[in-house]
Design an enzyme around this catalytic site. Structure first.
Site, PDB file in Angstrom:
ATOM      1  N   ASP A  84       0.846  -1.197   0.000  1.00  9.78           N
ATOM      2  CA  ASP A  84       0.000   0.000   0.000  1.00  9.78           C
ATOM      3  C   ASP A  84       0.882   1.248   0.000  1.00  9.78           C
ATOM      4  O   ASP A  84       0.660   2.179   0.763  1.00  9.78           O
ATOM      5  CB  ASP A  84      -0.943  -0.015   1.214  1.00  9.78           C
ATOM      6  CG  ASP A  84      -2.082   0.995   1.061  1.00  9.78           C
ATOM      7  OD1 ASP A  84      -2.391   1.389  -0.091  1.00  9.78           O
ATOM      8  OD2 ASP A  84      -2.670   1.385   2.088  1.00  9.78           O
TER       9      ASP A  84
ATOM     10  N   LYS B  12       2.089   4.670  -1.088  1.00  9.58           N
ATOM     11  CA  LYS B  12       1.497   5.877  -1.690  1.00  9.58           C
ATOM     12  C   LYS B  12       2.022   7.070  -0.894  1.00  9.58           C
ATOM     13  O   LYS B  12       2.477   6.895   0.254  1.00  9.58           O
ATOM     14  CB  LYS B  12      -0.024   5.812  -1.654  1.00  9.58           C
ATOM     15  CG  LYS B  12      -0.592   5.556  -0.279  1.00  9.58           C
ATOM     16  CD  LYS B  12      -2.088   5.404  -0.322  1.00  9.58           C
ATOM     17  CE  LYS B  12      -2.583   4.975   1.054  1.00  9.58           C
ATOM     18  NZ  LYS B  12      -3.998   4.802   1.141  1.00  9.58           N
TER      19      LYS B  12
ATOM     20  N   ASN C  72       1.411   7.466   2.811  1.00 14.69           N
ATOM     21  CA  ASN C  72       2.103   6.569   3.746  1.00 14.69           C
ATOM     22  C   ASN C  72       3.599   6.856   3.813  1.00 14.69           C
ATOM     23  O   ASN C  72       4.350   6.079   4.376  1.00 14.69           O
ATOM     24  CB  ASN C  72       1.885   5.103   3.352  1.00 14.69           C
ATOM     25  CG  ASN C  72       0.481   4.661   3.655  1.00 14.69           C
ATOM     26  OD1 ASN C  72      -0.185   5.293   4.467  1.00 14.69           O
ATOM     27  ND2 ASN C  72       0.020   3.615   2.997  1.00 14.69           N
TER      28      ASN C  72
ATOM     29  N   ASP D  82       2.823   2.715   7.919  1.00 18.32           N
ATOM     30  CA  ASP D  82       1.579   2.017   7.628  1.00 18.32           C
ATOM     31  C   ASP D  82       1.782   0.659   6.961  1.00 18.32           C
ATOM     32  O   ASP D  82       1.531   0.489   5.765  1.00 18.32           O
ATOM     33  CB  ASP D  82       0.677   2.905   6.754  1.00 18.32           C
ATOM     34  CG  ASP D  82      -0.750   2.861   7.269  1.00 18.32           C
ATOM     35  OD1 ASP D  82      -1.096   1.855   7.902  1.00 18.32           O
ATOM     36  OD2 ASP D  82      -1.499   3.818   7.036  1.00 18.32           O
TER      37      ASP D  82
ATOM     38  N   THR E  78      -4.577   0.820  -2.758  1.00 16.52           N
ATOM     39  CA  THR E  78      -5.419   2.000  -2.962  1.00 16.52           C
ATOM     40  C   THR E  78      -5.629   2.112  -4.472  1.00 16.52           C
ATOM     41  O   THR E  78      -4.641   2.034  -5.213  1.00 16.52           O
ATOM     42  CB  THR E  78      -4.684   3.227  -2.381  1.00 16.52           C
ATOM     43  OG1 THR E  78      -4.398   2.934  -1.007  1.00 16.52           O
ATOM     44  CG2 THR E  78      -5.494   4.486  -2.489  1.00 16.52           C
TER      45      THR E  78
END
Ligand code: AMP
Length: 451
Positions: free
Chosen positions: A151, A153, A156, A169, A191
Site C-alpha cells: 500500500d 502511496k 504513507n 503504515d 489504494t
C-alpha cells in the site's frame, strides 16, 4: 534532546483561563495534540515524560478493530514493524494497551506527509530523485526480508524534521506465510490509483513487483504533481491501469520518462526490478560509489539470514508475536476475558522466568523494610508484600503462558501509600532493567490521568 510541547502554565496576573491539565496515558505519555487520523486510528503528538522525547502515539480503538475484523492487520503491522530497522522506515518503539484501545508508540515524523508537499505543487527532479532513492532503499530492505508493503502511496510516506523519508503504515503488508502454493499473493489490497494491474486480474501476484509498480506511481506523482492513472469512473481508471495508459508531463527528462516507463510496465514479467532500478541512469545520476553502496546495503546485509528464513522464523520473533497475539485476540480484543472479571490489577507480559521477576520483588521489598512472602500453586507463582504490622501492601501473581511467556499481575493493598508503593517502586522492580523498546508488551487496565 528533551522537547517542550506540553501546555504552558498560565502567567500570574494574566486574565487567561487556566488550560485543562494535559492528559497523561499510562502515567508516561503526555498528549500534546492530534497529528492526524487514518481509517481506524487517531495519531497524537505525545511527550514521553520519562525521556523527555516527543513520539507519535497511534490510538486504535479495539472495538473498531474487532468490528471490522482488522485484528489480523493490527497483529501483522506490529509483528512486521517491530522487526524492521532501517533509516527510512518508521520505527515502532512500543505497543501498549488499555481496556479500550491499542496504542502504537511510534518514532515521530515531524515533517508530516510527503503528500502534503506534493499537494502544494510538483517537485524538481533532483528532489524527486532524493525521495525516490530513500523509498527504494526502504522497499529493497523490506523485500530482502520477505516483507511486501502493498500500500505504498505518498500518504504513507512521512518526513522527519531533516526532510528524510519514513515509510509507514504496514497494516496491509504481507509476509512469506501468506504466499500460496503457486508462489503468489492473492489478497486484493491497496489504494485504487496505486494498485498494480496484476492485482486487478485476481490471478495472484508477486508482492515485490506490486511494490515496484506503486513506487512508479509515486515517482510519477512527485514529478507531475498529479496521478498517472485517473478517471472519475473507477472502471475507466482500472482500464487505464490495465493497459498502462498514461502520459508524462512535458517537463519530464528523457531519462526519467524511460525509468517511469519501466516501472509502470503493466506486464509484471517485464517490469524493472529493485536491482534494475539501482543500475538505472536516472536513479544513479550524481550518486557516488559510496552512496550507492550505502543505498544498496540492504541487499548485502543479512541476506543470508533472510534466505534461511531466520528473519521470520527466529524463536525470539515467535515469542514476541505470541505476546501480541494475546493482546490482540483475547475476547475480541478485550483483555478482560483472558484474565477474569475487571479488576484494579496492573499487568504486563514478559519473556523472563517467574523466578527472576519475583526475586527482584523480594530484593526490593527487603530494601524497603517490608516483609515479602512467597506463595504459589499449580501454574502460578507469586509474592505477598506486607508492612511491619502485617498489613497488606501489595500482591503479585505470575501466570505461565504458552511459548515461554508469563503474565505478571500486581495489585496494591488499597490505600494511597500502597498505591504509591506499587506504582513507584514495585512495578519497576517487577519489570526489571529497561528492555529494548518494543520487546515487551505492557498491558495496563487503568491508564491513569495524572495532572
Ligand atoms: P495512519 O493511521 O498511520 O495512516 O496515520 C494517520 C495520519 O497521522 C498520517 O497520515 C500522518 O499525518 C499522521 N501520522 C501517523 N504516524 C505519524 C508519525 N509517526 N509521526 C507524525 N505523524 C504521523
Amino acid at each position: 534532546m528533551p522537547d517542550s510541547g506540553g501546555p504552558a502554565a498560565p502567567k500570574s496576573g494574566s486574565r487567561e483561563l487556566p488550560r485543562p491539565a494535559a492528559k497523561v496515558l499510562f502515567g508516561r505519555f503526555e498528549l500534546v495534540r492530534l497529528l492526524g487520523f487514518g481509517a481506524s486510528a487517531r495519531v497524537y503528538l505525545a511527550r514521553d515524560l520519562r525521556s523527555g522525547h516527543s513520539v507519535a502515539l497511534k490510538a486504535i480503538p479495539k472495538g473498531r478493530v474487532a468490528k471490522n475484523s482488522l485484528s489480523h492487520n493490527v497483529v501483522r503491522e506490529i509483528a512486521i514493524m517491530r522487526r524492521l530497522r532501517h533509516p527510512h522506515i518508521l520505527r515502532l518503539l512500543e505497543v501498549l494497551a488499555s481496556r479500550s484501545k491499542i496504542y502504537f508508540v511510534l518514532e515521530l515524523a515531524r515533517g508530516g506527509e510527503l503528500f502534503a508537499q506534493v499537494a502544494r505543487g510538483r517537485l524538481p527532479e533532483d528532489i524527486s530523485r532524493r525521495y525516490f532513492r530513500q523509498l527504494l532503499s526502504a522497499v529493497g530492505y523490506c523485500h530482502s526480508r520477505g516483507v511486501f508493503h502493498r500500500d505504498l502511496k505518498p500518504e504513507n510516506l512521512l518526513l522527519d524534521d531533516a526532510g528524510n523519508l519514513k515509510v509507514s503504515d504496514f497494516g496491509l503488508s504481507a509476509v512469506p506465510e501468506q504466499i500460496r502454493g503457486d508462489g503468489l499473493l492473492h489478497t486484493l489490497c491497496g489504494t485504487p490509483a496505486y494498485v498494480a494491474p496484476e492485482i486487478l486480474d485476481r490471478k495472484g501476484y508477486d508482492g515485490a513487483k506490486v511494490d515496484v509498480w506503486s513506487c512508479g506511481v509515486i515517482l510519477y506523482v512527485l514529478n507531475a504533481g498529479y496521478l498517472p492513472f485517473n478517471d472519475p469512473n473507477l472502471m475507466a481508471m482500472y482500464r487505464k491501469i490495465y493497459r498502462g495508459e498514461y502520459r508524462c508531463p512535458k517537463w519530464t527528462s528523457p531519462e526519467l520518462r524511460r525509468l517511469i516507463g519501466r516501472l509502470l510496465d503493466p506486464n509484471p514479467e517485464r517490469r524493472i526490478t529493485v536491482d534494475g532500478i539501482l543500475r538505472d541512469p536516472w536513479f544513479k545520476k550524481g550518486l557516488g560509489e559510496e552512496e550507492r553502496t550505502a543505498l544498496a546495503k540492504f541487499h548485502l546485509a543479512e541476506t543470508a539470514e533472510a534466505e534461511n528464513g531466520k528473519f521470520w522464523k527466529s524463536e525470539e520473533a515467535d515469542r514476541a508475536l505470541n505476546a501480541f497475539d494475546i493482546i490482540s485476540f483475547a475476547s475480541g480484543l478485550d483483555l478482560s476475558g483472558l484474565f477474569g472479571p475487571p479488576s484494579d490489577r496492573e499487568r504486563f507480559i514478559s519473556a523472563e522466568t517467574a523466578e527472576a521477576i519475583l526475586a527482584r520483588a523480594e530484593d526490593m521489598g527487603a530494601k524497603e523494610g517490608l516483609v515479602v512472602r512467597r506463595r504459589g500453586e499449580k501454574g502460578l507463582a507469586g509474592v505477598v508484600v506486607e508492612g511491619q504490622i502485617g498489613n497488606l501492601v501489595a500482591s503479585v501473581v505470575v501466570r505461565r503462558l504458552a511459548g515461554g511467556l508469563v503474565v505478571v499481575e500486581a495489585e496494591d493493598g488499597g490505600g494511597a501509600a500502597e498505591m504509591f508503593f506499587l506504582k513507584e517502586k514495585l512495578w519497576s522492580a517487577l519489570k526489571g532493567p529497561a528492555t529494548e523498546p518494543g520487546s515487551s508488551a505492557s498491558v495496563t487496565d487503568r491508564p491513569r490521568q495524572v495532572s
